[in-house]
Scaffold this motif. Sequence first.
Motif, short mmCIF file in Angstrom:
data_model
loop_
_atom_site.label_atom_id
_atom_site.label_comp_id
_atom_site.label_asym_id
_atom_site.label_seq_id
_atom_site.Cartn_x
_atom_site.Cartn_y
_atom_site.Cartn_z
N PHE A 12 44.67 42.08 50.48
CA PHE A 12 44.28 42.82 49.27
C PHE A 12 45.04 42.29 48.05
O PHE A 12 44.46 41.91 47.03
CB PHE A 12 44.58 44.31 49.49
CG PHE A 12 44.34 45.19 48.30
CD1 PHE A 12 43.07 45.40 47.81
CD2 PHE A 12 45.42 45.84 47.69
CE1 PHE A 12 42.86 46.23 46.70
CE2 PHE A 12 45.21 46.67 46.59
CZ PHE A 12 43.93 46.87 46.09
N THR A 13 46.36 42.24 48.16
CA THR A 13 47.17 41.77 47.04
C THR A 13 46.91 40.30 46.74
O THR A 13 46.86 39.89 45.58
CB THR A 13 48.66 42.04 47.34
OG1 THR A 13 48.82 43.42 47.67
CG2 THR A 13 49.53 41.72 46.14
N SER A 14 46.70 39.50 47.79
CA SER A 14 46.39 38.08 47.59
C SER A 14 45.16 37.88 46.72
O SER A 14 45.12 36.99 45.88
CB SER A 14 46.09 37.38 48.92
OG SER A 14 47.12 37.53 49.83
N ALA A 15 44.15 38.71 46.97
CA ALA A 15 42.89 38.56 46.23
C ALA A 15 43.12 38.82 44.75
O ALA A 15 42.53 38.17 43.88
CB ALA A 15 41.83 39.51 46.78
N ILE A 16 44.01 39.76 44.45
CA ILE A 16 44.31 40.07 43.05
C ILE A 16 45.17 38.96 42.43
O ILE A 16 44.92 38.49 41.33
CB ILE A 16 44.99 41.45 42.95
CG1 ILE A 16 43.98 42.54 43.37
CG2 ILE A 16 45.52 41.70 41.54
CD1 ILE A 16 44.58 43.92 43.52
N ILE A 17 46.17 38.53 43.16
CA ILE A 17 47.09 37.53 42.60
C ILE A 17 46.42 36.17 42.48
O ILE A 17 46.77 35.37 41.62
CB ILE A 17 48.40 37.49 43.42
CG1 ILE A 17 49.05 38.89 43.39
CG2 ILE A 17 49.36 36.45 42.87
CD1 ILE A 17 49.14 39.54 42.01
N ARG A 18 45.43 35.91 43.32
CA ARG A 18 44.63 34.70 43.13
C ARG A 18 44.08 34.63 41.71
O ARG A 18 44.08 33.57 41.07
CB ARG A 18 43.48 34.71 44.15
CG ARG A 18 42.46 33.62 43.93
CD ARG A 18 41.25 33.79 44.83
NE ARG A 18 40.12 33.02 44.35
CZ ARG A 18 38.87 33.17 44.77
NH1 ARG A 18 38.60 34.07 45.70
NH2 ARG A 18 37.91 32.43 44.28
N GLU A 19 43.64 35.77 41.17
CA GLU A 19 43.13 35.82 39.80
C GLU A 19 44.23 35.52 38.78
O GLU A 19 43.98 34.88 37.77
CB GLU A 19 42.53 37.20 39.50
CG GLU A 19 41.30 37.56 40.29
CD GLU A 19 40.04 36.85 39.78
OE1 GLU A 19 40.03 36.41 38.62
OE2 GLU A 19 39.09 36.72 40.57
N VAL A 20 45.43 36.01 39.07
CA VAL A 20 46.56 35.74 38.16
C VAL A 20 46.85 34.24 38.13
O VAL A 20 47.16 33.68 37.07
CB VAL A 20 47.82 36.52 38.59
CG1 VAL A 20 49.01 36.17 37.71
CG2 VAL A 20 47.57 38.02 38.57
N ILE A 21 46.72 33.60 39.27
CA ILE A 21 46.99 32.17 39.32
C ILE A 21 45.87 31.38 38.65
O ILE A 21 46.11 30.55 37.77
CB ILE A 21 47.15 31.68 40.79
CG1 ILE A 21 48.24 32.47 41.52
CG2 ILE A 21 47.47 30.18 40.81
CD1 ILE A 21 48.35 32.14 43.01
N GLU A 22 44.64 31.68 39.04
CA GLU A 22 43.50 30.88 38.55
C GLU A 22 43.31 30.98 37.04
O GLU A 22 42.84 30.04 36.41
CB GLU A 22 42.21 31.30 39.28
CG GLU A 22 42.18 30.82 40.72
CD GLU A 22 40.91 31.23 41.47
OE1 GLU A 22 40.15 32.07 40.94
OE2 GLU A 22 40.70 30.71 42.58
N SER A 23 43.71 32.11 36.47
CA SER A 23 43.56 32.29 35.02
C SER A 23 44.63 31.54 34.23
O SER A 23 44.57 31.48 33.01
CB SER A 23 43.65 33.77 34.69
OG SER A 23 44.95 34.25 35.04
#
Lengths: 380, 380
Positions: free
Chosen positions: B259-270
């Motif tokens: 769950f948290t990975s999916a959110i933090i993936r957005e933090v990285i990709e942005s």
Amino acid sequence: MPPPLPILQTQLAPGVIDLGLGNPPLSLLPLEMIRSAAQRALSQNDNSFLQYGAEQGDGYFRLALAEFLSKGYGFQVAPENLFTTTGISNGLDLLCTLFTEAGDTICVEEPSYFLALKIFADHRLRVVPIETDEEGLIIESLEEKLTRYRPRFLYTIPVHQNPSGRTLTETRRARLIELSRQFDFLVLADEVYQLLNYSGEPPKSFGAYSYIENIISLGSFSKILAPGLRLGWIQTHANIIKRLVTSGLLDSGGGLNPFTSAIIREVIESGDLERNVDELIETYRPRVALIDSLLREHLPAVTYSVPRGGYFFWVRLPEEMDAAELRNKAKVVKVDIRHGALFSSQNGLKNYMRLCFVFHEEKEIEEGIVRLKGCMEGNF
Amino acid sequence: MPPPLPILQTQLAPGVIDLGLGNPPLSLLPLEMIRSAAQRALSQNDNSFLQYGAEQGDGYFRLALAEFLSKGYGFQVAPENLFTTTGISNGLDLLCTLFTEAGDTICVEEPSYFLALKIFADHRLRVVPIETDEEGLIIESLEEKLTRYRPRFLYTIPVHQNPSGRTLTETRRARLIELSRQFDFLVLADEVYQLLNYSGEPPKSFGAYSYIENIISLGSFSKILAPGLRLGWIQTHANIIKRLVTSGLLDSGGGLNPFTSAIIREVIESGDLERNVDELIETYRPRVALIDSLLREHLPAVTYSVPRGGYFFWVRLPEEMDAAELRNKAKVVKVDIRHGALFSSQNGLKNYMRLCFVFHEEKEIEEGIVRLKGCMEGNF
């Protein structure tokens, strides 16, 4: 085009019906409920949940969880007796680290949840199986093993057991608790299915005995909300909680899942979690009757008890049949099951299979059982 | 009114300046960044991250992380060599479970991170300390201990070490890697500060050697984004990854934080994560110079090296001074430090203290050091 990267633990090939898989389906994992909770939790001017969290878990999350459990369990649950985990597997792993050493003996039910057995194997524990019958653990068998092996703990799934669907009776629970004191071992009660009841109420959660130091109840959001959250709890005596919160893991990293807890607190406080559990029950209940009628119709040679909750039918094949062989044959027609030996710590139970009524919808379940019928009529 | 329930691991009493605390401050934990990432991640019509996740971690998260690390580390990081954890403590705990047994010997730096030592104690490992100097681990001392004790692993914080701030030199790294093969032990490199550099670039992360089976690099979002996320990674050889993903814990619960990975993936990709690291560096860099000048001015009797990154000054007091006593005196004036013996596996290093320049802002740091001066001028 490159193949997609793996996201899921289990990805079924197209057309495969896995009647053994003990996962909820994606269609029942409430994205909108969690999205809306996340929006509320993250829009407040409080970012404490981004910091190292209280070792026992966010106090307000534990308070909300305690209120939810008090209602669901039918007795008062105190937040002081709750410790936040990242799921039951994590709880078991941590308890093994803190309360056992390689070579120690533990007891498990025969059959038991095969992946818990793998966790115990990683801790190099000696596993002594205890026989079970329709009422769960056979207490005389347990007592005999206790005398002989003096185990460090007993791992039990006391309600709607995985894989057998059986529930430990009140009388036997009382005896088990007495024995835990007499022989000084811990009871690790994996109560992941405690709130998923389709006919009648089960005996009280072992959490009701958290005034006794030997009793540890493990709970999880995996089957009542979503497994990917990796969120669960331990309900137990203050002394056990103290050992958990003063462990190196907790002392170093702080609470095990502060961020997700803050979001799920909103799901609980809004009443959404309770509504979700009610919906799951309404969805799963008719499937129990369905599987029962399908098995009677298509697989008349098997025997089983109808479960009153949880995820599973534990199906006994004719004595000479090996479910592992059935599984191999079934794979040819794109059906899967879980064979009994998986759940045995002594490579027994070969003529049993576990069927799950949660992952697939009605039509697929029917199609799967019809295909299985073809396999059973074959070379066996 | 009842007292507020605990949310944070560490809650300072009003007016207290804790110069020892190794936490980022709440003011630098980017709520808006994470709120906006959560909104994006949870608004897509894909709820896979609510299901049991791939054991190694969400493939797209690992891909984003690999790209981020490739840039930050200055060499190619492959997603195949990354395994998602819930932080370095969790990684260490899991590695201890899988690769050690109670009674095994391991080596650590003297000094070392005291809470990692607690994790090793929970696994009942025998800890052999290895002397360090300004260049990190003293290789001759290590070699002698390897011959004598044949440890299962070495735990090292090779860059901007906690507490000493020291960085292991290139030459010594090369020797360490040779020795790990010769004596067949694992190197557990805790590289939590690898990306927090305030003057110059450190040697390459041990992740660069993930083609060697003995080398394990542990990373974390705790110091570059937010500790409450409980998200980190292990970068290592495919064989070690294989052991991790086939463990009972992973097999049962699936990936450790989908769950948290999916959110933090957005933090990285942005690109937000990279911007956040840059901002942290700009915030922390001037504090190093500040503490240096404050120590010169107010505590002329102490010695230290100025750290080039990370969180800490490791300050040597005059030989006869006991930092634990200084700590007791400092508490009276509402200042706290961490005394050297905490970081020693043999109750040594009594005349050292760890100061952190991250948690408090400039004015508080100055006020804290001035108060500390008063304590040092007292009875010592």
